[in-house]
Design an enzyme around this catalytic site. Structure first.
Site, PDB file in Angstrom:
ATOM      1  N   SER A 261       0.840  -1.192   0.000  1.00  0.00           N
ATOM      2  CA  SER A 261       0.000   0.000   0.000  1.00  0.00           C
ATOM      3  C   SER A 261       0.881   1.250   0.000  1.00  0.00           C
ATOM      4  O   SER A 261       1.656   1.450  -0.933  1.00  0.00           O
ATOM      5  CB  SER A 261      -0.950  -0.031   1.200  1.00  0.00           C
ATOM      6  OG  SER A 261      -1.994   0.889   1.042  1.00  0.00           O
ATOM      7  N   ASP A 357      -8.953  -5.400  -5.577  1.00  0.00           N
ATOM      8  CA  ASP A 357      -8.550  -4.373  -4.616  1.00  0.00           C
ATOM      9  C   ASP A 357      -9.548  -3.218  -4.605  1.00  0.00           C
ATOM     10  O   ASP A 357      -9.740  -2.534  -5.611  1.00  0.00           O
ATOM     11  CB  ASP A 357      -7.151  -3.858  -4.964  1.00  0.00           C
ATOM     12  CG  ASP A 357      -6.491  -3.115  -3.822  1.00  0.00           C
ATOM     13  OD1 ASP A 357      -7.173  -2.305  -3.170  1.00  0.00           O
ATOM     14  OD2 ASP A 357      -5.295  -3.343  -3.585  1.00  0.00           O
ATOM     15  N   HIS A 390      -7.003  -5.919  -1.129  1.00  0.00           N
ATOM     16  CA  HIS A 390      -5.922  -5.119  -0.561  1.00  0.00           C
ATOM     17  C   HIS A 390      -5.467  -5.750   0.752  1.00  0.00           C
ATOM     18  O   HIS A 390      -6.272  -6.228   1.540  1.00  0.00           O
ATOM     19  CB  HIS A 390      -6.448  -3.700  -0.303  1.00  0.00           C
ATOM     20  CG  HIS A 390      -5.399  -2.666  -0.121  1.00  0.00           C
ATOM     21  ND1 HIS A 390      -4.689  -2.127  -1.168  1.00  0.00           N
ATOM     22  CD2 HIS A 390      -4.943  -2.041   0.995  1.00  0.00           C
ATOM     23  CE1 HIS A 390      -3.852  -1.215  -0.708  1.00  0.00           C
ATOM     24  NE2 HIS A 390      -3.980  -1.153   0.603  1.00  0.00           N
TER      25      HIS A 390
END
EC number: 3.1.1.-
Length: 431
Positions: A261, A357, A390
């Protein structure tokens, strides 16, 4: 309507609501139901739990239904079991996808490195005498794995207190006079939160078990701090590792950088801007080169708003991170974008992203990889994992374990290429 009757009606309605939520959670795992606003955060979290741990999810759903089924009317019970059956099929398929994630990862490695690549790291670097492979994956084990490997914690690399601390992961029997390859891990958290403890444990424990040294860092966060403080801290930590990791048995000449991330963004930017004085104020002469980069679900282009940016991302950047409107200072956003800094001298990259995601659209990774492949002289491997959210590698799921092995194989190929002709020393156990 009497109280018993009211309770009965509420129970039936509750059962139908639970059935609907169960179905929605399973559907969301296949196709996120929300990608905008705060609803996307719930979509992400529920999707992450369901896709990475489908069998515990199934057990909880069926267990709850078994406990309540006898109190339901026949029609409500039939609907609940029917929905549960379809949900079970979906969850079993998700479990299969997670267990077979190695197929997509293997295909990505074969495509990026060639079918003759290494599939194991044995014989490349000196391993501890007791070193084996990563322990059995599982979320409970990952909660305590830190105690098995982090033997040097809260080491200061800068002047900003806890924000400039790092941990060193290694096996206790690692030869401190050796030259173990180094993994440099940057935590994610939208540049506003995140800690060196709690992220990338499946990967770091796997590599540490094989004889690597893993360094996990903290860095300054927004909104208290302003871009580019974040990348400056990353560079300062890299400079510290280059100068001191040999004291812990590490090789300063082989550092692979990773993160997820915001950590994926920072690891990519650091890999593509070696020794850039803009991000090294006061230590411009320090060597901050890395030999490989493995970013997970990162943000690679701060300017691509139409199809590759979560709607909440730009307000976050403008108000809390960069603290300037994009239209008024586009150069800051360009400088902060890894894609801007791609060059022929980029190190080998292994980019990983989940197709589902909800927080960082997969188009970020696709565009970044396309640019890398056009310009870089080094291998570029891209794994786009189906049914994957994610932060999929946060805990010890089957997919996270497969990913750790794939990263090991990628780094083994890079290490072998850069150390062609050299021989690892014998395994040494330290009493």
């Amino acid at each position: 309507m009497g109280a018993p009757r009211l309770i009965h009606v509420i129970r039936q309605i509750g059962a139908l609501v639970v059935a609907a939520v169960t179905a929605a959670a399973t559907i969301n795992a296949y196709r996120p139901l929300a990608r905008n606003g705060f609803a996307s955060l719930w979509s992400w979290f529920i999707g992450l739990v369901v896709t990475e741990f489908p069998l515990p999810t199934l057990a909880s759903q069926l267990g709850g239904l078994v406990l309540t089924a006898q109190r339901l009317t026949r029609p409500v019970r039939a609907v609940s079991w029917l929905v549960a059956a379809f949900s079970a099929l979906g969850l079993l398929n998700l479990s299969r996808a997670g267990r077979q994630a190695d197929a997509q990862l293997t295909a990505a490695l074969d495509s990026g490195l060639g079918p003759d690549r290494r599939t194991a790291s044995a014989g490349l670097w000196r391993r501890p005498a007791g070193g084996g492979t990563a322990k059995t994956p599982g979320p409970l084990r990952m909660l305590r794995i830190y105690r098995d490997y982090a033997h040097d914690g809260d080491i200061s690399y800068g002047e900003y207190g806890r924000a400039n601390h790092l941990d060193i992961w290694r096996r206790p029997d690692l030869d401190l006079t050796g030259t173990a390859p180094v993994l440099f891990q940057i935590p994610g958290g939208a540049w506003t939160t995140g800690n060196k403890r709690g992220q990338a444990h499946p990967l770091m424990s796997h590599l540490a078990e094989l004889g690597w040294i893993c360094v996990a860092i903290n860095y300054r966060h927004s909104p208290r701090n302003t871009w580019p403080d974040h990348i400056i801290d990353v560079k300062r930590a890299l400079a510290w590792v280059k100068a001191h990791i040999s004291e812990y048995g590490g090789d300063p000449d082989f550092i692979a950088i990773t993160g997820g991330s915001a950590g994926g963004h920072l690891s990519s930017l650091a890999a593509l801007t070696p020794n850039d004085p803009r991000f090294q104020p006061g230590f411009e002469e320090a060597d901050t080169r890395v030999q490989a980069a493995v970013p997970f679900y990162g943000v690679y282009d701060f300017t691509r708003l139409q199809d590759a940016m979560h709607p909440m991302m730009l307000p976050l950047l403008e108000r809390m991170v960069v603290k300037q409107p994009r239209t008024a200072n586009m150069q800051s956003y360009l400088d902060a974008s890894p894609v801007t800094h791609i060059s022929a001298d980029a190190p080998p990259f292994f980019v990983l992203h989940g197709r589902n995601d909800s927080l960082v659209p997969v188009q970020q990774a696709r565009g970044f990889v396309d640019q890398l492949r056009q310009v870089s002289k080094q291998p570029v491997v891209y794994a786009e994992l189906p049914f994957t959210q994610h932060a999929f590698d946060l805990l010890g799921s089957a997919r996270a374990a497969h990913t750790a092995i794939a990263v090991e194989q990628f780094l083994a190929e890079v290490y072998a290429t850069q150390h062609a002709g050299s021989e690892p020393g014998p395994a040494v156990a330290i009493p």
